[in-house]
Design an enzyme around this catalytic site. Structure first.
Site: not given
Length: 567
Positions: A268-269, A261, A89, A204, A206, A109, A264-265
């Site tokens: 989505e579920y 967000k 991402m 959002s 992906g 890192r 939104h998720n």
């Protein structure tokens, strides 16, 4: 001793005996036994004088840098944007930003990831790779825009704590992870108290969305928005007749962006669970194979159900096993669903607000039940389903619906559409409650537009949601908007028939059923909660209110009850 004259070269004061000796400004250079004047050296300055001048210059430069350090000043580079976290991402978003004409600094890192990106996908592009957090900060010009795309949790806090002392007033720290909104509320205050600015940005879409254009939901320090607006809207997905509308707009203060967000998720579920239930109905009751399912979903994606999730579900039905087996890949996948937790967050916060977001909660529980695979296998050997002979009339009605394949497919489509409307309606009701609770003043039409492209729940009917809130910004529930009211009424007969048939024939449709129950509960002016409140007053003296007078009341139910007969 050094005299500082800003705008001029610093001069070191010499001892009196080393000052001008002849009034002509000619200095003697004392090196060893030499007492010659610099004017006596033909064609070149004496080496000792040059060395002394060089030494003084180094000392002056060192002192000047130390002086800047005492002012808290950090030298800045020429990068427009900095990104920490180079998983897929992060890499894709960095490449997206660079492709819009910005110079990007990156840090990870594990520094090998930096080198892999710079020497690989970013080769020849406008990138600066850094191996330390200090060099990373220095490479970005002010006001710095420093974005984190790392796993939510303690790692974000650790990075922010390392960035704060390296940044300067006006610099912006951006968290683009799947962060709980409460953490963003806390971090906004922490960063602002340090004289910096903070953005918690939902991202959002992906991996593909990060590269080609995600949906972005920024919130936090409002003064930071003008600094990032052009860049964020440049990299975001675009919608509209000419792809001119970016799926990115300021959401609200503090944790508002990450809350939107999260919702939104959660939606989505619900969407995914509803589609899975439609799939099971068509496959197990309708007898459709994967090729036929592909055709059905292809047709659905050209109408009211047009959406990213319908599109990818269609595609999944076409994929053959790519690991040496026969048949379709979807049939080889274990029926155990994973989760990252944002759906659970929405459900928990809905309970805190007293908001009935029943569909996302049901979807979370459905994933939990799927995870109990071994227990389900054992139970399948002992527990039986409905016997067709025990209720022949209902079984006949259900089988009649299923028996007409085209009619059944259309009924499932309508049930899916109506349930999907309920899912979004519940999500926006929760946003309204959260906005009031946290004083965010959310724009619900803009929220719908943010989801119109680039994100997982992007769908055609989000335009209708925006229209509904543009028409009535105080709309209490999407189900009351004329368009959605009519759509649900048109689907209602099929919706009820599908849920009834599934129940009679033993196919679980928890999301379809929950959506229908919410609709029925919401449309009724009177629910059986009067009895529930009487029970609470009976055993716990929790009081009740009446329909015919104002006030709060308590009754002595044990004294007032009809005395039971002794057996």
């Amino acid at each position: 001793m050094t005299r500082w004259c800003f705008g001029h070269t610093p001069q070191r004061t010499q001892p009196a005996e080393a000052q001008s000796e002849d009034g002509r400004g000619i200095h003697r250079v004392r090196s060893g036994n030499s007492n010659r004047r610099s004017s006596d050296w033909p064609g070149a300055l004496p080496a000792a004088w040059a060395f002394s001048f060089f030494q003084q210059s180094l000392e002056s430069a060192f002192l000047f840098l130390k002086y800047l350090e005492t002012l808290g000043t950090t030298m800045s580079g020429d990068c427009d944007f900095g990104l920490i976290g180079l998983a897929v991402m992060g890499e894709n978003l960095a490449l997206n930003v660079e492709s819009r004409g910005y110079k990007v600094a990156v840090y990870n890192r594990t520094t090998e990831k930096v080198d892999d990106l710079i020497n690989g996908r970013a080769a020849g592009k406008n990138f600066v790779g850094t191996h330390s957090i200090e060099d990373f900060v220095k490479s970005v010009k002010r006001p710095r825009k420093l974005m984190l795309l790392v796993k939510a949790g303690p790692a974000v806090d650790a990075i922010i704590e390392s960035l704060i002392p390296l940044c300067e007033p006006g610099d912006i720290i951006i968290d683009g992870g799947n962060t709980h909104y409460a953490d963003t509320e806390r971090r906004t205050k922490l960063v602002e108290d340090a004289g910096l600015q903070f953005i918690g940005c939902g991202v959002s879409g992906g991996e593909e969305g990060a590269l080609k254009g995600p949906s972005l939901m920024p919130g936090g320090t409002k003064e930071a928005w003008p600094e990032v607006k052009e860049m964020f809207q440049a990299i975001a997905a675009k919608v509209g007749p000419n792809d001119e509308i970016p799926c990115c707009e300021w959401v609200g203060p503090r944790g508002a962006g990450h809350y939107v967000k999260m919702v939104h998720n959660g939606i989505e579920y619900g969407d995914m669970q509803l589609i899975c239930e439609a799939y099971q109905l068509l496959h197990e009751l309708g007898g459709l194979d994967n090729d036929e399912l592909y055709d059905v979903f292809e047709k659905w994606n050209q109408g009211d159900l047009q959406s990213y999730l319908i599109e990818i579900s269609r595609d999944i039905f076409s994929v053959k096993d790519d690991q040496g087996g026969d048949g379709f890949l979807v049939d080889k996948i274990l029926d155990v669903a994973g989760a990252k937790g944002t759906g659970k967050w929405m459900s928990q916060l809905a309970l805190d607000l007293g908001v009935p977001s029943t569909l996302v909660t049901t979807a979370v529980f459905a994933r939990g039940l799927s995870a109990q695979k071994e227990a389900r296998v054992r139970a399948s050997e002992k527990l039986s389903g409905p016997d067709a002979n025990s209720n022949p009339e209902m079984s006949a009605v259900a089988k009649s619906l299923v028996g007409d394949r085209d009619a059944f497919i259309e009924a499932v489509r309508r049930a899916l559409y109506a349930s999907k409307i309920v899912s979004y309606a519940q999500g926006f009701v929760q946003l309204q409650a959260a906005s009031a609770e946290h004083d965010w003043d959310l724009d619900y039409g803009n929220a719908a537009l943010l989801w119109r492209g680039g994100c997982i729940i992007r769908a055609q009917f989000l335009d209708r949601i925006k229209e509904a809130f543009d028409t009535d910004p105080n709309l209490e529930n999407l189900l009351l908007a004329p368009f959605f009211q009519e759509a649900v009424e048109n689907a209602q007969e099929s919706w009820r028939a599908v849920v009834a048939a599934a129940s009679v024939l033993g196919i679980p449709v928890p999301a379809f059923s929950t959506a229908l129950c919410y609709y029925d509960g919401y449309r009724l002016s009177r629910l059986p909660a009067n009895l529930l409140q009487a029970q609470r007053d009976y055993f716990g003296a929790h009081t009740y209110r009446r329909v015919d007078k104002e006030g709060t009341f308590h009754s002595e139910w044990l004294q007032l009850r009809k005395q039971p007969t002794e057996s």
